[in-house]
Design an enzyme around this catalytic site. Structure first.
Site, PDB file in Angstrom:
ATOM      1  N   ARG A 178      -0.930  -6.306  13.690  1.00 11.36           N
ATOM      2  CA  ARG A 178      -0.251  -6.999  12.586  1.00 11.36           C
ATOM      3  C   ARG A 178       1.099  -6.360  12.273  1.00 11.36           C
ATOM      4  O   ARG A 178       1.188  -5.161  12.009  1.00 11.36           O
ATOM      5  CB  ARG A 178      -1.158  -7.038  11.352  1.00 11.36           C
ATOM      6  CG  ARG A 178      -2.323  -8.021  11.509  1.00 11.36           C
ATOM      7  CD  ARG A 178      -3.232  -8.062  10.296  1.00 11.36           C
ATOM      8  NE  ARG A 178      -4.118  -6.911  10.245  1.00 11.36           N
ATOM      9  CZ  ARG A 178      -5.107  -6.812   9.349  1.00 11.36           C
ATOM     10  NH1 ARG A 178      -5.309  -7.764   8.454  1.00 11.36           N
ATOM     11  NH2 ARG A 178      -5.886  -5.748   9.344  1.00 11.36           N
ATOM     12  N   CYS A 224      -0.342  -3.674   5.797  1.00 14.53           N
ATOM     13  CA  CYS A 224      -0.098  -3.326   4.393  1.00 14.53           C
ATOM     14  C   CYS A 224       1.367  -3.206   4.028  1.00 14.53           C
ATOM     15  O   CYS A 224       1.864  -3.967   3.202  1.00 14.53           O
ATOM     16  CB  CYS A 224      -0.827  -2.037   4.078  1.00 14.53           C
ATOM     17  SG  CYS A 224      -2.603  -2.269   4.198  1.00 14.53           S
ATOM     18  N   THR A 234      -5.712  -5.541  -1.905  1.00 15.07           N
ATOM     19  CA  THR A 234      -4.437  -5.257  -2.569  1.00 15.07           C
ATOM     20  C   THR A 234      -3.947  -6.549  -3.188  1.00 15.07           C
ATOM     21  O   THR A 234      -3.674  -7.516  -2.476  1.00 15.07           O
ATOM     22  CB  THR A 234      -3.424  -4.742  -1.536  1.00 15.07           C
ATOM     23  OG1 THR A 234      -3.995  -3.582  -0.925  1.00 15.07           O
ATOM     24  CG2 THR A 234      -2.108  -4.383  -2.184  1.00 15.07           C
ATOM     25  N   PHE A 277      -6.755   3.145  -0.334  1.00 19.82           N
ATOM     26  CA  PHE A 277      -5.608   3.879   0.220  1.00 19.82           C
ATOM     27  C   PHE A 277      -5.954   4.325   1.629  1.00 19.82           C
ATOM     28  O   PHE A 277      -5.728   5.462   2.016  1.00 19.82           O
ATOM     29  CB  PHE A 277      -5.268   5.082  -0.670  1.00 19.82           C
ATOM     30  CG  PHE A 277      -4.880   4.688  -2.065  1.00 19.82           C
ATOM     31  CD1 PHE A 277      -5.811   4.707  -3.090  1.00 19.82           C
ATOM     32  CD2 PHE A 277      -3.591   4.250  -2.351  1.00 19.82           C
ATOM     33  CE1 PHE A 277      -5.463   4.327  -4.387  1.00 19.82           C
ATOM     34  CE2 PHE A 277      -3.233   3.868  -3.644  1.00 19.82           C
ATOM     35  CZ  PHE A 277      -4.174   3.901  -4.667  1.00 19.82           C
ATOM     36  N   LEU A 278      -6.591   3.429   2.393  1.00 16.96           N
ATOM     37  CA  LEU A 278      -7.083   3.815   3.723  1.00 16.96           C
ATOM     38  C   LEU A 278      -6.002   3.575   4.767  1.00 16.96           C
ATOM     39  O   LEU A 278      -5.403   2.516   4.798  1.00 16.96           O
ATOM     40  CB  LEU A 278      -8.316   2.976   4.085  1.00 16.96           C
ATOM     41  CG  LEU A 278      -9.454   2.938   3.056  1.00 16.96           C
ATOM     42  CD1 LEU A 278     -10.565   2.017   3.544  1.00 16.96           C
ATOM     43  CD2 LEU A 278      -9.986   4.342   2.780  1.00 16.96           C
ATOM     44  N   LYS A 318       0.469   1.294  15.250  1.00 16.02           N
ATOM     45  CA  LYS A 318       0.355   2.767  15.226  1.00 16.02           C
ATOM     46  C   LYS A 318      -0.769   3.134  16.160  1.00 16.02           C
ATOM     47  O   LYS A 318      -1.590   2.286  16.526  1.00 16.02           O
ATOM     48  CB  LYS A 318       0.070   3.255  13.803  1.00 16.02           C
ATOM     49  CG  LYS A 318      -1.253   2.737  13.276  1.00 16.02           C
ATOM     50  CD  LYS A 318      -1.540   3.130  11.856  1.00 16.02           C
ATOM     51  CE  LYS A 318      -2.088   4.515  11.743  1.00 16.02           C
ATOM     52  NZ  LYS A 318      -2.736   4.755  10.445  1.00 16.02           N
ATOM     53  N   LYS A 330     -18.121 -12.911  13.387  1.00 16.82           N
ATOM     54  CA  LYS A 330     -17.976 -11.502  12.994  1.00 16.82           C
ATOM     55  C   LYS A 330     -19.317 -10.957  12.494  1.00 16.82           C
ATOM     56  O   LYS A 330     -19.747  -9.878  12.887  1.00 16.82           O
ATOM     57  CB  LYS A 330     -16.903 -11.393  11.896  1.00 16.82           C
ATOM     58  CG  LYS A 330     -16.502  -9.985  11.564  1.00 16.82           C
ATOM     59  CD  LYS A 330     -15.337  -9.941  10.575  1.00 16.82           C
ATOM     60  CE  LYS A 330     -14.004 -10.215  11.232  1.00 16.82           C
ATOM     61  NZ  LYS A 330     -12.843  -9.892  10.363  1.00 16.82           N
ATOM     62  N   LEU A 374       7.732  11.290   7.274  1.00 16.48           N
ATOM     63  CA  LEU A 374       9.163  11.495   7.574  1.00 16.48           C
ATOM     64  C   LEU A 374       9.370  11.445   9.081  1.00 16.48           C
ATOM     65  O   LEU A 374      10.265  12.085   9.611  1.00 16.48           O
ATOM     66  CB  LEU A 374       9.636  12.841   7.011  1.00 16.48           C
ATOM     67  CG  LEU A 374       9.934  12.884   5.506  1.00 16.48           C
ATOM     68  CD1 LEU A 374      10.307  14.304   5.081  1.00 16.48           C
ATOM     69  CD2 LEU A 374      11.058  11.910   5.120  1.00 16.48           C
ATOM     70  N   HIS A 375       8.489  10.681   9.787  1.00 18.67           N
ATOM     71  CA  HIS A 375       8.689  10.533  11.238  1.00 18.67           C
ATOM     72  C   HIS A 375       9.523   9.285  11.498  1.00 18.67           C
ATOM     73  O   HIS A 375       9.062   8.177  11.172  1.00 18.67           O
ATOM     74  CB  HIS A 375       7.347  10.385  11.955  1.00 18.67           C
ATOM     75  CG  HIS A 375       6.387  11.497  11.667  1.00 18.67           C
ATOM     76  ND1 HIS A 375       6.603  12.790  12.106  1.00 18.67           N
ATOM     77  CD2 HIS A 375       5.239  11.532  10.959  1.00 18.67           C
ATOM     78  CE1 HIS A 375       5.610  13.554  11.680  1.00 18.67           C
ATOM     79  NE2 HIS A 375       4.778  12.827  10.989  1.00 18.67           N
TER      80      HIS A 375
END
Ligand code: UDX
Ligand code: UDX
Length: 453
Positions: A334, A264, A122, A153-154, A327, A35, A254-255
């Site tokens: 993950r 996460c 986290t 909060f990404l 998404k 990496k 709300l989807h």
């Protein structure tokens, strides 16, 4: 200021690059030599819009460097961030903190002047105390340091945007010196009047978990409401709009869909529920959310099988699965619903023809050779008996429906993200199933609802 970021993953690399964009000298350290080599060659090992340019600009300016050695990077650093993975092992939500603790020990051994050690990962409530104990144990006696909690909060796919325009910055800091250090670091954001929430370490750790657990709860709430919509003939998109306009509820998250995934929500809800039980304050709503979400992903495969006419009829059929990542806007697989849906379809004797714009390599690594890995959406549709939309990538939103029909044996669509309009799909000759779009996914115009009963 000199900043060290330990962990060059989705969180560490974005955060480190953004701090270097602020003008600070940042060294991203990672154990994964491959990496680090890739990053030194200007290759970005993850897909995150805008990241490649951000890293290239700051490397060129000499503000952003990479290393595999903490012993080299830590001495002289003003701040060291721990952004290593906190995977949930054992499946019961236990957050595995071995990497966090190992990093804390290595940092401690290399401390020189005053350094703020910041947990960015986290981490369960109470981890900051343990990090402070470890640093105290291994730091040279002359070293001065503080531990701070600065949760991220990404959202993946919007991570740089979320960093540069956050709703707030949360910092758990328990000395004025540490608070001042954090104010200096986030000055570019406070100049934009971004709210800076200073609290203690435990509270900052809980804020992060409570935020993710609440968002996961909100998604699961609308997912359950959408199931009720299918029984009552209501339309969940309108329900979401109707309740979301209430300022106390808000329209975001709300989807309805196949269930939440990602690195996460699944991990953090499990870890929070687990640690809450340890503290003797079980979070039963969060526990229900975890259970409902897991069940929902599998139920999505059943919807496809039902749409094909049931288990018997589905055997040997071809299903085009569009979207594999958890998404759009990421290559991250993950906990993606596709990891439950595709194997369940193959287990039912379905031939899965899968396509994703960014996630194919990661999907192959996770799902294996079972499915046919298509070269495009239309390739996946070749000879398909059913089209299942699992991730709402933009390129799936405007498929040429006549071309889709000509490729398929049967114009049947199961749209798990409601990216199409039922009436338009019916008019185009499709049998269309959405999520929460009236009876069994077909929105019946209200003047015909009586007839359906
Ligand atoms: C992860 C979790 O997803 C997130 O919730 C948590 O806040 C931080 O860890 P992410 O960046 O997505 O964030 O993890 P990942 O992409 O797995 O990156 C973690 C990086 O840390 C990897 O590059 C890994 O090589 C590195 N690492 C891990 C170290 O540098 N040292 C270690 O000891 C262990
Ligand atoms: C989330 C949080 O949003 C972020 O604040 C935190 O720091 C990390 O976790 P992320 O997991 O990257 O970010 O993605 P997000 O956009 O929140 O989506 C998470 C999952 O929920 C995805 O699987 C998405 O498909 C699903 N989702 C999201 C829904 O099903 N419905 C929604 O309305 C929103």
């Amino acid at each position: 200021m000199k900043v060290v970021m330990i962990g060059a993953g989705y969180v560490g690399l974005v955060t480190g690059a953004c701090f270097s964009e602020f003008g600070f000298d940042v060294t991203c350290v990672d154990v994964d030599e491959t990496k680090i080599k890739a990053l030194e060659n200007g290759e970005i090992p993850i897909y995150e819009p805008g990241l490649e340019e951000l890293v290239a600009n700051n490397c060129k300016a000499g503000r952003l460097t990479f290393s595999t050695s903490l012993a080299e990077a830590v001495p002289g650093a003003d701040m060291v961030f721990i952004a290593v993975g906190t995977p949930s092992r054992r499946g019961d939500g236990f957050a595995d903190l071995r990497y966090v603790y190992a990093a804390a020990e290595q940092v401690a051994r290399n401390l020189t002047g005053y350094t703020t050690v910041v947990t960015k990962s986290t981490v369960p409530v109470g981890t900051g105390k343990e990090v402070a104990r470890i640093v105290g144990k291994f730091a040279p006696v002359e070293a001065e340091w503080d531990v701070v909690s600065n949760p991220e909060f990404l959202r993946e796919g919007a991570a740089i945007e979320d960093f540069m325009r956050p709703d707030r910055v949360v910092m758990g800091a328990e000395s004025e010196r540490a608070r001042e250090q954090m104010r200096q670091l986030y000055r570019p954001l406070s100049l934009r009047e971004v709210p800076m929430v200073f609290t203690d370490i435990v509270t900052a750790e809980l804020i992060k978990y409570a935020a993710n657990a609440f968002l996961a709860t909100k998604i699961t709430f609308i997912n359950e409401i959408s199931d009720l919509c299918e029984k009552t003939g209501a339309d969940v998109q309108h329900v979401a709009k109707g309740i979301g306009l209430d300022g106390r509820i808000g329209g975001k998250f709300l989807h309805p869909g196949p269930g939440y995934g990602g690195s996460c929500f699944p991990k953090d809800t499990l870890a929070l529920a687990y640690s809450a039980r340890q503290y003797g304050a079980p979070l039963r709503i969060v526990e229900a959310v975890v259970e409902i979400n897991d069940r929902r992903k599998l139920a999505m495969a059943d919807r496809v099988i039902d749409a094909l006419g049931g288990a018997q009829a589905a055997r040997g059929k071809k299903v085009a699965v569009l979207g594999l990542t958890f998404k759009p806007g990421t290559d991250d697989m993950r906990e993606s619903p596709a990891l439950a849906i595709v194997p369940a379809l193959m287990g039912a004797g379905v031939e899965a023809r899968v396509f994703d714009p960014q996630g194919m390599d990661n999907a192959k690594a996770e799902i294996g050779t079972g499915p046919y890995y298509a070269t495009s959406a239309y390739d996946a549709l070749e000879g398909a008996d059913c089209l299942a939309i699992v991730t709402e990538w933009n390129e799936f939103r405007a498929l040429q429906l006549d071309r889709v029909k000509s490729l398929m044996t049967n114009p049947l669509m199961v749209d798990m993200r409601n990216i199409y309009v039922p009436e338009e799909m019916r008019a185009a000759g499709f049998t269309y199933y959405g999520i929460g779009r009236g009876y069994d996914g077909i929105v019946i115009p209200s003047d015909q609802v009586e007839a359906a009963e």
